[in-house]
Motif scaffolding. Structure first.
Motif, PDB file in Angstrom:
ATOM      1  N   GLU A 184       1.268  11.714  33.430  1.00 55.77           N
ATOM      2  CA  GLU A 184       0.439  11.498  34.605  1.00 55.77           C
ATOM      3  C   GLU A 184      -0.982  11.069  34.241  1.00 55.77           C
ATOM      4  OE1 GLU A 184       3.887  13.659  35.344  1.00 55.77           O
ATOM      5  OE2 GLU A 184       2.235  14.345  34.064  1.00 55.77           O
ATOM      6  N   GLN A 185      -1.399  11.384  33.031  1.00 57.84           N
ATOM      7  CA  GLN A 185      -2.785  11.206  32.637  1.00 57.84           C
ATOM      8  C   GLN A 185      -2.872  10.315  31.400  1.00 57.84           C
ATOM      9  OE1 GLN A 185      -5.868  14.496  33.111  1.00 57.84           O
ATOM     10  NE2 GLN A 185      -5.342  14.671  30.963  1.00 57.84           N
ATOM     11  N   ALA A 186      -2.678   9.019  31.593  1.00 58.98           N
ATOM     12  CA  ALA A 186      -2.787   8.075  30.480  1.00 58.98           C
ATOM     13  C   ALA A 186      -4.234   7.994  30.014  1.00 58.98           C
ATOM     14  CB  ALA A 186      -2.290   6.699  30.915  1.00 58.98           C
ATOM     15  N   MET A 187      -4.432   7.860  28.700  1.00 62.79           N
ATOM     16  CA  MET A 187      -5.779   7.881  28.129  1.00 62.79           C
ATOM     17  C   MET A 187      -6.137   6.546  27.472  1.00 62.79           C
ATOM     18  SD  MET A 187      -7.415  10.664  28.701  1.00 62.79           S
ATOM     19  CE  MET A 187      -7.242  12.392  29.106  1.00 62.79           C
ATOM     20  N   HIS A 188      -5.831   5.460  28.140  1.00 63.15           N
ATOM     21  CA  HIS A 188      -6.258   4.161  27.634  1.00 63.15           C
ATOM     22  C   HIS A 188      -7.271   3.537  28.583  1.00 63.15           C
ATOM     23  CE1 HIS A 188      -2.428   3.365  29.926  1.00 63.15           C
ATOM     24  NE2 HIS A 188      -3.272   2.595  30.590  1.00 63.15           N
ATOM     25  N   VAL A 189      -8.134   2.680  28.018  1.00 61.33           N
ATOM     26  CA  VAL A 189      -9.057   1.881  28.813  1.00 61.33           C
ATOM     27  C   VAL A 189      -8.549   0.440  28.800  1.00 61.33           C
ATOM     28  CG1 VAL A 189     -11.075   3.322  28.477  1.00 61.33           C
ATOM     29  CG2 VAL A 189     -10.545   1.576  26.791  1.00 61.33           C
ATOM     30  N   GLY A 190      -8.871  -0.290  29.843  1.00 59.60           N
ATOM     31  CA  GLY A 190      -8.390  -1.663  29.940  1.00 59.60           C
ATOM     32  C   GLY A 190      -9.456  -2.579  30.496  1.00 59.60           C
ATOM     33  N   GLY A 191      -9.121  -3.831  30.559  1.00 58.68           N
ATOM     34  CA  GLY A 191     -10.030  -4.815  31.123  1.00 58.68           C
ATOM     35  C   GLY A 191      -9.262  -6.032  31.599  1.00 58.68           C
ATOM     36  N   LEU A 192      -9.702  -6.590  32.711  1.00 54.88           N
ATOM     37  CA  LEU A 192      -9.101  -7.799  33.273  1.00 54.88           C
ATOM     38  C   LEU A 192     -10.129  -8.917  33.196  1.00 54.88           C
ATOM     39  CD1 LEU A 192      -6.620  -8.993  34.823  1.00 54.88           C
ATOM     40  CD2 LEU A 192      -7.875  -8.445  36.928  1.00 54.88           C
ATOM     41  N   MET A 193      -9.784  -9.980  32.483  1.00 56.81           N
ATOM     42  CA  MET A 193     -10.669 -11.134  32.340  1.00 56.81           C
ATOM     43  C   MET A 193     -10.060 -12.311  33.101  1.00 56.81           C
ATOM     44  SD  MET A 193     -11.463 -10.744  28.251  1.00 56.81           S
ATOM     45  CE  MET A 193     -12.885 -11.824  28.230  1.00 56.81           C
ATOM     46  N   LEU A 194     -10.851 -12.910  33.976  1.00 62.98           N
ATOM     47  CA  LEU A 194     -10.382 -14.008  34.810  1.00 62.98           C
ATOM     48  C   LEU A 194     -10.972 -15.311  34.291  1.00 62.98           C
ATOM     49  CD1 LEU A 194      -8.840 -14.786  37.438  1.00 62.98           C
ATOM     50  CD2 LEU A 194     -11.031 -14.530  38.635  1.00 62.98           C
ATOM     51  N   PHE A 195     -10.097 -16.296  34.038  1.00 62.73           N
ATOM     52  CA  PHE A 195     -10.525 -17.579  33.469  1.00 62.73           C
ATOM     53  C   PHE A 195     -10.170 -18.727  34.401  1.00 62.73           C
ATOM     54  CE2 PHE A 195     -10.011 -14.917  29.711  1.00 62.73           C
ATOM     55  CZ  PHE A 195     -11.110 -15.250  28.935  1.00 62.73           C
ATOM     56  N   GLU A 196     -10.976 -19.794  34.320  1.00 59.52           N
ATOM     57  CA  GLU A 196     -10.695 -21.054  34.997  1.00 59.52           C
ATOM     58  C   GLU A 196     -10.058 -22.009  33.994  1.00 59.52           C
ATOM     59  OE1 GLU A 196     -13.372 -23.341  38.115  1.00 59.52           O
ATOM     60  OE2 GLU A 196     -14.037 -23.732  36.065  1.00 59.52           O
ATOM     61  N   LEU A 197      -8.961 -22.646  34.369  1.00 57.02           N
ATOM     62  CA  LEU A 197      -8.280 -23.573  33.474  1.00 57.02           C
ATOM     63  C   LEU A 197      -9.194 -24.729  33.078  1.00 57.02           C
ATOM     64  CD1 LEU A 197      -4.832 -23.686  35.278  1.00 57.02           C
ATOM     65  CD2 LEU A 197      -5.193 -22.898  32.932  1.00 57.02           C
ATOM     66  N   PRO A 198      -9.053 -25.250  31.878  1.00 56.86           N
ATOM     67  CA  PRO A 198      -9.891 -26.378  31.446  1.00 56.86           C
ATOM     68  C   PRO A 198      -9.785 -27.553  32.417  1.00 56.86           C
ATOM     69  CG  PRO A 198      -8.676 -25.495  29.584  1.00 56.86           C
ATOM     70  CD  PRO A 198      -8.124 -24.813  30.808  1.00 56.86           C
ATOM     71  N   GLY A 199     -10.918 -28.147  32.725  1.00 56.19           N
ATOM     72  CA  GLY A 199     -10.941 -29.307  33.609  1.00 56.19           C
ATOM     73  C   GLY A 199     -11.108 -28.963  35.062  1.00 56.19           C
ATOM     74  N   ALA A 200     -10.770 -27.711  35.455  1.00 55.21           N
ATOM     75  CA  ALA A 200     -10.927 -27.329  36.853  1.00 55.21           C
ATOM     76  C   ALA A 200     -12.406 -27.260  37.199  1.00 55.21           C
ATOM     77  CB  ALA A 200     -10.269 -25.973  37.098  1.00 55.21           C
ATOM     78  N   GLY A 201     -12.798 -27.930  38.253  1.00 47.30           N
ATOM     79  CA  GLY A 201     -14.186 -27.917  38.667  1.00 47.30           C
ATOM     80  C   GLY A 201     -15.074 -28.872  37.889  1.00 47.30           C
ATOM     81  N   ARG A 202     -14.463 -29.648  36.958  1.00 42.23           N
ATOM     82  CA  ARG A 202     -15.257 -30.616  36.194  1.00 42.23           C
ATOM     83  C   ARG A 202     -14.681 -32.015  36.409  1.00 42.23           C
ATOM     84  NH1 ARG A 202     -16.263 -28.882  30.103  1.00 42.23           N
ATOM     85  NH2 ARG A 202     -14.086 -28.235  30.065  1.00 42.23           N
ATOM     86  N   ASP A 203     -15.461 -32.997  36.071  1.00 39.11           N
ATOM     87  CA  ASP A 203     -15.044 -34.387  36.297  1.00 39.11           C
ATOM     88  C   ASP A 203     -14.146 -34.865  35.162  1.00 39.11           C
ATOM     89  OD1 ASP A 203     -16.537 -34.483  38.612  1.00 39.11           O
ATOM     90  OD2 ASP A 203     -18.344 -35.127  37.538  1.00 39.11           O
ATOM     91  N   HIS A 227      -1.824  -8.760  27.792  1.00 43.55           N
ATOM     92  CA  HIS A 227      -0.955  -9.458  28.744  1.00 43.55           C
ATOM     93  C   HIS A 227      -1.655 -10.730  29.215  1.00 43.55           C
ATOM     94  CE1 HIS A 227       1.849  -5.979  29.345  1.00 43.55           C
ATOM     95  NE2 HIS A 227       0.795  -5.354  28.874  1.00 43.55           N
ATOM     96  N   LEU A 228      -1.041 -11.861  28.941  1.00 47.49           N
ATOM     97  CA  LEU A 228      -1.519 -13.164  29.396  1.00 47.49           C
ATOM     98  C   LEU A 228      -0.826 -13.450  30.730  1.00 47.49           C
ATOM     99  CD1 LEU A 228      -3.389 -15.395  28.297  1.00 47.49           C
ATOM    100  CD2 LEU A 228      -1.385 -16.433  27.243  1.00 47.49           C
ATOM    101  N   ILE A 229      -1.607 -13.713  31.778  1.00 40.64           N
ATOM    102  CA  ILE A 229      -1.070 -13.799  33.138  1.00 40.64           C
ATOM    103  C   ILE A 229      -1.344 -15.185  33.718  1.00 40.64           C
ATOM    104  CG2 ILE A 229      -1.117 -12.786  35.443  1.00 40.64           C
ATOM    105  CD1 ILE A 229      -2.297 -10.233  34.099  1.00 40.64           C
ATOM    106  N   GLU A 230      -0.285 -15.915  34.015  1.00 40.31           N
ATOM    107  CA  GLU A 230      -0.425 -17.250  34.602  1.00 40.31           C
ATOM    108  C   GLU A 230      -0.157 -17.191  36.106  1.00 40.31           C
ATOM    109  OE1 GLU A 230       2.586 -19.528  32.614  1.00 40.31           O
ATOM    110  OE2 GLU A 230       4.150 -18.900  34.012  1.00 40.31           O
ATOM    111  N   GLY A 231      -0.485 -18.296  36.785  1.00 37.56           N
ATOM    112  CA  GLY A 231      -0.161 -18.415  38.207  1.00 37.56           C
ATOM    113  C   GLY A 231      -1.195 -17.848  39.145  1.00 37.56           C
ATOM    114  N   VAL A 232      -2.436 -17.641  38.679  1.00 39.42           N
ATOM    115  CA  VAL A 232      -3.495 -17.195  39.587  1.00 39.42           C
ATOM    116  C   VAL A 232      -3.975 -18.403  40.383  1.00 39.42           C
ATOM    117  CG1 VAL A 232      -5.721 -16.013  39.775  1.00 39.42           C
ATOM    118  CG2 VAL A 232      -4.173 -15.454  37.875  1.00 39.42           C
ATOM    119  N   GLU A 233      -4.067 -18.265  41.687  1.00 42.57           N
ATOM    120  CA  GLU A 233      -4.427 -19.406  42.523  1.00 42.57           C
ATOM    121  C   GLU A 233      -5.831 -19.895  42.191  1.00 42.57           C
ATOM    122  OE1 GLU A 233      -4.452 -18.448  46.653  1.00 42.57           O
ATOM    123  OE2 GLU A 233      -6.060 -16.986  46.490  1.00 42.57           O
ATOM    124  N   GLY A 234      -6.080 -21.164  42.538  1.00 43.58           N
ATOM    125  CA  GLY A 234      -7.385 -21.749  42.265  1.00 43.58           C
ATOM    126  C   GLY A 234      -7.524 -22.239  40.842  1.00 43.58           C
TER     127      GLY A 234
END
Length: 466
Positions: free
Chosen positions: A18-37, A129-136
Motif C-alpha cells: 500500500e505504501q510504495a517508496m519511490h519518487v517519479g517524474g513526468l516530463m512532457l516534450f514537443e516533437l521536433p518540428g512542431a511549432g517551428r517552420d 516509460h516512454l509514452i507516445e500519442g500525446v495530443e498536440g
C-alpha cells in the motif's frame, strides 16, 4: 558492496504494497518540428519508437542505476547495495501509447497506474516509460526511482543532465546511460568497510555517537520547538486515513510571473506564495467535501541540505524538514499568507542555528514522525497526525528552453510518495518561467484529486487581489 545510509534505509523498511517508496517524474516534450517552420521527416510514432530502440541499444548503464539492494543474514539485518551484472533493459525501459484522444487526462491516468506499482527489489530500483500519442504533437517520459537511491533534488538534477539548450543536438542519452562515478547510491555517508558487515554497523554507530548527547538533544529540542504553536498538533482530516496501493496523479503549470507579482506586493518569498496557494486550495477542497476542520492544516516541507555541487551529509537523502502552518482555518487570503510567512520564517531560523548533521536528524525525525501510523495496522486515522500532508518545492533548471534529441521540454511534473495516514503529496518544481505542480494521492482516500488544480488557480487569483 556499500552500506545503505540510515535515512535511506527508512524508505526500504517502511515500504509495503500500500505504501510504495519511490519518487517519479513526468516530463512532457514537443516533437521536433512542431511549432517551428520545418517539417519533421518522421511521424510521432516512428520518432518515439526509434528513441526507444536507441535506449535499448546502449552499451553501458550508469553505475548508480546498476546497483540493487540486499538484506542478508550475514549483514546483521542492515541493507547493502551490490552491483547487478545482468541488467535487463527491456524490463526497465518500456514503451507505451495513450488511448485516443491522448489528452492530459489519459496521460495522467496512465501515470497514476504506473506510479501505483512497486519496484522489483530483485533488480535495480528504477523504471523509465516512454509514452507516445500525446495530443498536440507531443510525447512524455515517466521515470520512477526508489527514494533509497535518490531524493527528489538528486533525481531532478540527474534528469537535467540529459537535456541541452541546443535544439538541433541528437544522440543524447537517457538518464540511466549518463556518465557518472562509481559510487553506489547513498555511499557518501557510509563507505564500504574492509571489516565487512560489523565494520559497516560500527561506522553507523560512530556517526551517531559523533553527534554527541548534546547534539541529539538539541536536534530533538529543535524539532519540538519548530513552529511550537503548530508542530505535531495537526487536526485529523480526510487525508490522514489508511491508504490503498492505487494512486491518482494530476499536474498543471502556472506562470512564475503571477506568483512573483504577489511576492513583490506582499514581501513574501516565492515559496511562501506557493504554500499560500496550497493552503487556499486545500481550504476550498475540504469545504467542497464538507470536511474542513476548525483548526488549520500543517504541512511537512522538506529542505534540501545539498550544496551547489550536489553534496550532502545524508547519503542519497540529505534533507531537513519544516512543519508549516497552512492557515486553512483563516478565511482571509492576506491573513493566511502572513501566518504562513511567520511560520516559515520561524522554522528557517531554528534550522539555521543547527549543524548539517543536526539538520539531517531533524529531517529523519520529521519524516519518521509519520512512521507509527504508516507501519502499524489500524493506527492511521485513529491518532492525531504529526502533520497533514507533505509539500515539496524542488528547484528546477535555471536555463530554458531545454531539449532532448531535438524535442523541446514543455513541462516537468514531480510524482512523489504518500504514506499510510498521509494520503496526499504536493510537489512543485520550476522550469522555463513556470511552476509545475505534481499532485499525488491515494485513489480512494483523496476523492476527485483533480479538483485541487481548479482550487489552486482560484487561490492564486485571491492572492493576486491583495
Amino acid at each position: 558492496m556499500s552500506a545503505v545510509g540510515p535515512l535511506d534505509a527508512m524508505f526500504l523498511l517502511g515500504e509495503t504494497r500500500e505504501q510504495a517508496m519511490h519518487v517519479g517524474g513526468l516530463m512532457l516534450f514537443e516533437l521536433p518540428g512542431a511549432g517551428r517552420d520545418q517539417v519533421f521527416p518522421e511521424s510521432g510514432r516512428e520518432f518515439v519508437s526509434r528513441l526507444y530502440q536507441e535506449m535499448l541499444a546502449v552499451d553501458a548503464v550508469s553505475p548508480v542505476f546498476a546497483w540493487r539492494v540486499r538484506n542478508r543474514p550475514v549483514d546483521l539485518g542492515y541493507w547493502s547495495w551490490e552491483p547487478d551484472d545482468e541488467i535487463d533493459l527491456e524490463y526497465h525501459v518500456r514503451l507505451s501509447a495513450l488511448a485516443r484522444p491522448g489528452r492530459y487526462r489519459e496521460l495522467f491516468e496512465l501515470t497514476s497506474r504506473l506510479h501505483g506499482t512497486l519496484l522489483d527489489r530483485r533488480r535495480p530500483l528504477w523504471e523509465l516509460h516512454l509514452i507516445e500519442g500525446v495530443e498536440g504533437h507531443r510525447f512524455a517520459i515517466y521515470t520512477k526511482v526508489h527514494h533509497a537511491m535518490l531524493d527528489g533534488v538528486s533525481a531532478l538534477r540527474l534528469m537535467q543532465q540529459m537535456l541541452t539548450t541546443d535544439p538541433d543536438r541528437t544522440g543524447m542519452p537517457a538518464p540511466f546511460a549518463l556518465p557518472s562515478g562509481d559510487a553506489a547510491p547513498g555511499s557518501s555517508l557510509l563507505r564500504p568497510s574492509r571489516f565487512g558487515p560489523l565494520g559497516r554497523v560500527g561506522q553507523l554507530v560512530s556517526v551517531v555517537a559523533g553527534l554527541s548527547t548534546v547534539g541529539v538533544k538539541s536536534a530533538v529540542h529543535a524539532l519540538r520547538a519548530e513552529h511550537s504553536p503548530v508542530a505535531f498538533q495537526a487536526p485529523r482530516t480526510i487525508f490522514n486515513q489508511p491508504i490503498t496501493g492505487s494512486r491518482r496523479f494530476a499536474a498543471q503549470s502556472w506562470p512564475m510571473e503571477r506568483l512573483e507579482k504577489v511576492r513583490a506586493s506582499t514581501g513574501a518569498t516565492l515559496n511562501d506564495v506557493m504554500l499560500a496557494m496550497c493552503g487556499g486550495a486545500l481550504r476550498r477542497y475540504l469545504q467542497e467535501q464538507n470536511a474542513l476542520p476548525d483548526k488549520g492544516l500543517t504541512a511537512l516541507v522538506p529542505v534540501s541540505l545539498r550544496g551547489p555541487e550536489g553534496n550532502g551529509p545524508g547519503g542519497a537523502n540529505s534533507l531537513a524538514t519544516l512543519i508549516v502552518d497552512l492557515a486553512t482555518d483563516e478565511r482571509d487570503p492576506g491573513r493566511r499568507l502572513r501566518r504562513i510567512m511567520d511560520s516559515t520564517s520561524y522554522g528557517k531560523r531554528v534550522l539555521s542555528e543547527l549543524s548539517p548533521l543536526q539538520n539531517l536528524m531533524i529531517g529523519a525525525l520529521g519524516i519518521g514522525s509519520a512512521g507509527p501510523a504508516a507501519v502499524l495496522p489500524g493506527l492511521a486515522g485513529h491518532t492525531p497526525p504529526p502533520f497533514n500532508l507533505v509539500i515539496s518545492n524542488i528547484p528546477g533548471p535555471a536555463e530554458s528552453p531545454l531539449y532532448w534529441n531535438q524535442s523541446r521540454l514543455l513541462g516537468m511534473y514531480p510524482a512523489s510518495i504518500v504514506l499510510n495516514g498521509q494520503a496526499l503529496n504536493i510537489s512543485v518544481t520550476s522550469y522555463d518561467q513556470q511552476l509545475h505542480f505534481g499532485l499525488t494521492g491515494c485513489r480512494r482516500t483523496v476523492p476527485h484529486l483533480q479538483r485541487l488544480l481548479v482550487h489552486l488557480e482560484n487561490a492564486l487569483q485571491d492572492l493576486e487581489k491583495l
